[in-house]
Design an enzyme around this catalytic site. Structure first.
Site, PDB file in Angstrom:
ATOM      1  N   LYS A   1       0.833  -1.197   0.000  1.00  0.00           N
ATOM      2  CA  LYS A   1       0.000   0.000   0.000  1.00  0.00           C
ATOM      3  C   LYS A   1       0.867   1.246   0.000  1.00  0.00           C
ATOM      4  O   LYS A   1       1.475   1.613   1.007  1.00  0.00           O
ATOM      5  CB  LYS A   1      -0.931   0.048   1.214  1.00  0.00           C
ATOM      6  CG  LYS A   1      -2.026   1.088   0.975  1.00  0.00           C
ATOM      7  CD  LYS A   1      -2.696   1.580   2.226  1.00  0.00           C
ATOM      8  CE  LYS A   1      -1.932   2.687   2.913  1.00  0.00           C
ATOM      9  NZ  LYS A   1      -1.844   3.953   2.157  1.00  0.00           N
TER      10      LYS A   1
ATOM     11  N   GLU B   1       9.818   0.955  10.531  1.00  0.00           N
ATOM     12  CA  GLU B   1      10.875   1.946  10.284  1.00  0.00           C
ATOM     13  C   GLU B   1      10.219   3.305  10.483  1.00  0.00           C
ATOM     14  O   GLU B   1       9.402   3.720   9.667  1.00  0.00           O
ATOM     15  CB  GLU B   1      11.420   1.739   8.870  1.00  0.00           C
ATOM     16  CG  GLU B   1      12.853   2.180   8.727  1.00  0.00           C
ATOM     17  CD  GLU B   1      12.929   3.618   8.316  1.00  0.00           C
ATOM     18  OE1 GLU B   1      13.008   4.480   9.227  1.00  0.00           O
ATOM     19  OE2 GLU B   1      12.893   3.889   7.117  1.00  0.00           O
TER      20      GLU B   1
ATOM     21  N   CYS C   1      13.438  10.303   7.200  1.00  0.00           N
ATOM     22  CA  CYS C   1      13.458   9.744   8.554  1.00  0.00           C
ATOM     23  C   CYS C   1      14.848   9.890   9.171  1.00  0.00           C
ATOM     24  O   CYS C   1      14.989  10.076  10.367  1.00  0.00           O
ATOM     25  CB  CYS C   1      13.040   8.286   8.523  1.00  0.00           C
ATOM     26  SG  CYS C   1      13.885   7.335   7.262  1.00  0.00           S
TER      27      CYS C   1
ATOM     28  N   GLU D   1      10.179  15.341  15.900  1.00  0.00           N
ATOM     29  CA  GLU D   1      10.500  15.207  14.474  1.00  0.00           C
ATOM     30  C   GLU D   1       9.668  16.226  13.703  1.00  0.00           C
ATOM     31  O   GLU D   1       8.445  16.203  13.755  1.00  0.00           O
ATOM     32  CB  GLU D   1      10.167  13.793  13.979  1.00  0.00           C
ATOM     33  CG  GLU D   1      10.477  13.616  12.508  1.00  0.00           C
ATOM     34  CD  GLU D   1      10.220  12.194  11.999  1.00  0.00           C
ATOM     35  OE1 GLU D   1       9.086  11.712  12.131  1.00  0.00           O
ATOM     36  OE2 GLU D   1      11.155  11.584  11.455  1.00  0.00           O
TER      37      GLU D   1
HETATM   38  P1  NAI Z   1       1.607   8.148   8.436  1.00  0.00           P
HETATM   39  O1  NAI Z   1       2.417   7.317   9.341  1.00  0.00           O
HETATM   40  O2  NAI Z   1       0.204   8.486   8.836  1.00  0.00           O
HETATM   41  O3  NAI Z   1       1.479   7.418   7.002  1.00  0.00           O
HETATM   42  C1  NAI Z   1       2.402   6.469   6.501  1.00  0.00           C
HETATM   43  C2  NAI Z   1       1.631   5.334   5.810  1.00  0.00           C
HETATM   44  O4  NAI Z   1       0.809   4.653   6.761  1.00  0.00           O
HETATM   45  C3  NAI Z   1       0.678   5.779   4.706  1.00  0.00           C
HETATM   46  O5  NAI Z   1       0.668   4.809   3.687  1.00  0.00           O
HETATM   47  C4  NAI Z   1      -0.669   5.808   5.409  1.00  0.00           C
HETATM   48  O6  NAI Z   1      -1.774   5.640   4.532  1.00  0.00           O
HETATM   49  C5  NAI Z   1      -0.550   4.609   6.328  1.00  0.00           C
HETATM   50  N1  NAI Z   1      -1.382   4.666   7.528  1.00  0.00           N
HETATM   51  C6  NAI Z   1      -1.840   5.763   8.187  1.00  0.00           C
HETATM   52  N2  NAI Z   1      -2.553   5.409   9.269  1.00  0.00           N
HETATM   53  C7  NAI Z   1      -2.557   4.045   9.300  1.00  0.00           C
HETATM   54  C8  NAI Z   1      -3.122   3.075  10.181  1.00  0.00           C
HETATM   55  N3  NAI Z   1      -3.817   3.448  11.261  1.00  0.00           N
HETATM   56  N4  NAI Z   1      -2.911   1.767   9.919  1.00  0.00           N
HETATM   57  C9  NAI Z   1      -2.195   1.380   8.854  1.00  0.00           C
HETATM   58  N5  NAI Z   1      -1.644   2.245   7.975  1.00  0.00           N
HETATM   59  C10 NAI Z   1      -1.823   3.566   8.196  1.00  0.00           C
HETATM   60  O7  NAI Z   1       2.431   9.458   8.131  1.00  0.00           O
HETATM   61  P2  NAI Z   1       1.901  10.849   7.509  1.00  0.00           P
HETATM   62  O8  NAI Z   1       0.581  11.218   8.092  1.00  0.00           O
HETATM   63  O9  NAI Z   1       1.980  10.758   6.043  1.00  0.00           O
HETATM   64  O10 NAI Z   1       3.020  11.876   8.033  1.00  0.00           O
HETATM   65  C11 NAI Z   1       2.930  12.437   9.328  1.00  0.00           C
HETATM   66  C12 NAI Z   1       4.289  12.541   9.974  1.00  0.00           C
HETATM   67  O11 NAI Z   1       4.870  11.255  10.089  1.00  0.00           O
HETATM   68  C13 NAI Z   1       5.339  13.338   9.220  1.00  0.00           C
HETATM   69  O12 NAI Z   1       5.258  14.689   9.484  1.00  0.00           O
HETATM   70  C14 NAI Z   1       6.613  12.750   9.748  1.00  0.00           C
HETATM   71  O13 NAI Z   1       6.955  13.338  10.968  1.00  0.00           O
HETATM   72  C15 NAI Z   1       6.266  11.314   9.963  1.00  0.00           C
HETATM   73  N6  NAI Z   1       6.702  10.464   8.840  1.00  0.00           N
HETATM   74  C16 NAI Z   1       7.863   9.787   8.976  1.00  0.00           C
HETATM   75  C17 NAI Z   1       8.333   9.028   7.929  1.00  0.00           C
HETATM   76  C18 NAI Z   1       9.610   8.294   8.030  1.00  0.00           C
HETATM   77  O14 NAI Z   1      10.190   7.948   7.025  1.00  0.00           O
HETATM   78  N7  NAI Z   1      10.069   8.012   9.227  1.00  0.00           N
HETATM   79  C19 NAI Z   1       7.633   8.950   6.640  1.00  0.00           C
HETATM   80  C20 NAI Z   1       6.399   9.669   6.626  1.00  0.00           C
HETATM   81  C21 NAI Z   1       5.973  10.408   7.695  1.00  0.00           C
END
Ligand code: NAI
Ligand code: MG
Length: 479
Positions: A170, A244, A278, A375
């Site tokens: 996904k 991760e 990240c 972050e």
């Molecule tokens: P997110 O963690 O909500 O989304 C990442 C993925 O998880 C997306 O594919 C999303 O559709 C999916 N997802 C969201 N909620 C879920 C759930 N309850 N169960 C299963 N899958 C789910 O991150 P978002 O909202 O895009 O970004 C928010 C913050 O997260 C950013 O500002 C950043 O701080 C952090 N982030 C960190 C990343 C990293 O590489 N460590 C990458 C993206 C975001």
């Protein structure tokens, strides 16, 4: 979305829009997967595993991964443009880094299937053969973020397919397009239908996948908040899980460092990908004797930075991914100023014409400020001087996260001592964000669980089965 080798619409017809963050314009509409689609994709993956995909000899799995690498390479220009449009990543970066990186991932993992061996165990019981077999974990759900869509897809998919797992992937709702194009290339490469399925949708689609009883393992990259939630669910259901997550990585410049290299590397470490990484080097610690020089070097580079639309070849830093991320990053900058830190750079406007944020740097930062602890996921650096090394190490480790850490010095003793004392899954010495498909990557503490890429990456998609055999030794005694 792409299920069992075909593009399909959502069973309930639902769609969502994906946007070009450089212009704010809608690119296209994409299917939004619901419960019925999750069911179909998981079933397709299971059938592939129990059928043609599971039966494929290791050497054939490797050959298919090699073909996929060739096809990504042959379609590199198209994939780079798609990635830049959908995610706002500069075309110079997607062309030189993301797409060639994805090719390298698939090529690396194409070598693994034929090297996955079990062991013969020297057990005490006489006339007994005991051995282990590495077996695929099964059907895996891979849930991705928007910051490195194709590159992360390639290392997750590469490792899982090398191990022989079937995948339901996904992509993030902000960046679904390269994963969909990749799904076509997977079919062209000759993978049996169902070995790879791509479900487009938002967090709720991800949650449905996590909860589905037919999913054996979840591999997630994204926010620490969602990672905790997925980890808790995986624990309750005893599913395998790798996470991760976020970071607030310390980057330490010693007095004896090559300052030109340290400034250039630290700049890229935090501002590369517009800070949306990240592993971002978001907390800088500099020996007091070099602090002003380093800060002015970074501020000067930042003031000359070319921030612009992703498809402009001159662009160094593209936009943030969305209005939501823009507002989030802006609010941290506003908060930093309000809490008394000194801002080098501008507060982004409240009513912007795009999601562009220029590189910014804070000095006079206290360790308990939000900008120093949380972050931000944008081009915001906090810089602090230090007087002695143990002080630097204790500040560096004073965080809930443990993804990356860096040290700039000419002294090998200091470099390797700090490498052992810094709490992080990855340490960069005189570099930042070096990477290779063969080198494991991942975090400790709240930055995650498990490693991706390299041998550890493949092993995270394998179970070890122990086989006991009682040998019919009678024949030797009687003949
Ligand atoms: P997110 O963690 O909500 O989304 C990442 C993925 O998880 C997306 O594919 C999303 O559709 C999916 N997802 C969201 N909620 C879920 C759930 N309850 N169960 C299963 N899958 C789910 O991150 P978002 O909202 O895009 O970004 C928010 C913050 O997260 C950013 O500002 C950043 O701080 C952090 N982030 C960190 C990343 C990293 O590489 N460590 C990458 C993206 C975001
Ligand atoms: Mg988009």
């Amino acid at each position: 979305m792409h299920i069992n080798g075909d593009f399909v619409r959502a069973a309930d017809g639902r769609t969502f829009e994906t946007f070009d963050p450089s212009t704010g314009e809608r690119i296209t509409e994409v299917a939004h997967a619901g419960a019925e689609d999750v069911e179909s994709a998981v079933r397709a993956a299971r059938l592939a595993l129990d059928g043609p995909w599971g039966a494929l000899p290791a050497v054939e799995r490797g050959r298919l991964l090699g073909r996929l690498a060739d096809l990504v390479e042959a379609n590199a220009a198209e994939l780079a443009e798609l990635e830049s449009r959908d995610g706002g990543k500069p075309i110079s970066a997607t062309t030189s880094m993301d797409v060639p990186g994805a090719v390298a991932q698939f090529r690396y993992f194409s070598g693994w299937p034929t090297k996955l061996e079990g062991r013969t165990i020297p057990v005490a019981m006489p006339d007994t053969l005991c051995y282990t077999r590495p077996e695929p974990v099964g059907v895996v759900a891979q849930i991705l973020p928007w910051n490195f869509p194709l590159l992360m897809t390639s290392w997750k998919l590469g490792a899982a397919l090398a191990a022989g797992c079937a995948v339901v992937l996904k992509p993030a709702e902000q960046t679904p397009l390269t994963a969909l194009r990749l799904a076509e290339l997977v079919v062209d490469a000759g993978f049996p239908p169902g070995a790879v399925n791509v479900l487009t949708g938002a967090g709720e689609t991800g949650a449905l996948l996590v909860d589905h009883p037919g999913v054996d393992k979840i591999a997630f990259t994204g926010s620490t908040a969602v990672g905790r939630e997925i980890g808790a669910k995986a624990g309750a259901q005893l599913k395998r899980v790798t996470l991760e997550l976020g970071g607030k990585s310390p980057n330490i410049i010693l007095a004896d460092a090559d300052l030109d290299a340290a400034i250039a590397g630290s700049y890229q470490g935090i501002y590369g990908n517009t800070g949306q990484a990240c592993y971002a080097a978001s907390r800088l610690f500099v020996h007091r004797s070099r602090f002003d020089e380093v800060v002015s070097g970074l501020v000067e580079r930042a003031s000359n930075a070319v921030v612009g639309p992703a498809l402009d070849p001159a662009t160094e830093h593209g936009p943030l991914i969305s209005a939501q991320q823009y507002e989030r990053v802006r609010s941290y900058i506003v908060d930093g100023v309000a809490s008394g830190a000194t801002l080098h750079g501008d507060v982004p406007p409240a009513d912007p014409s795009g999601f562009f944020v220029r590189p910014t740097l804070f000095t006079d930062v206290k360790p308990d400020m939000r900008i120093a602890r949380e972050e931000i996921f944008g081009p915001v650096l906090v810089a602090t001087p230090f007087d002695d090394l143990s002080e630097a190490v204790s500040h560096a480790n004073d965080t809930e996260y443990g993804l990356a850490a860096g040290v700039w010095t000419r002294d090998v003793g200091h470099a390797h001592t700090l490498a052992s004392r810094l709490q992080a899954g990855v340490v960069y010495l005189n570099s930042w964000a070096s990477g290779d498909p063969a080198a494991p990557f991942g975090g400790i503490k709240s930055s995650g669980v498990g490693r991706e890429m390299g041998q550890e990456g493949v092993e995270s998609y394998l179970e070890s089965k122990t086989v006991w055999t009682s040998l019919a030794s009678q024949c030797l005694h009687t003949s």
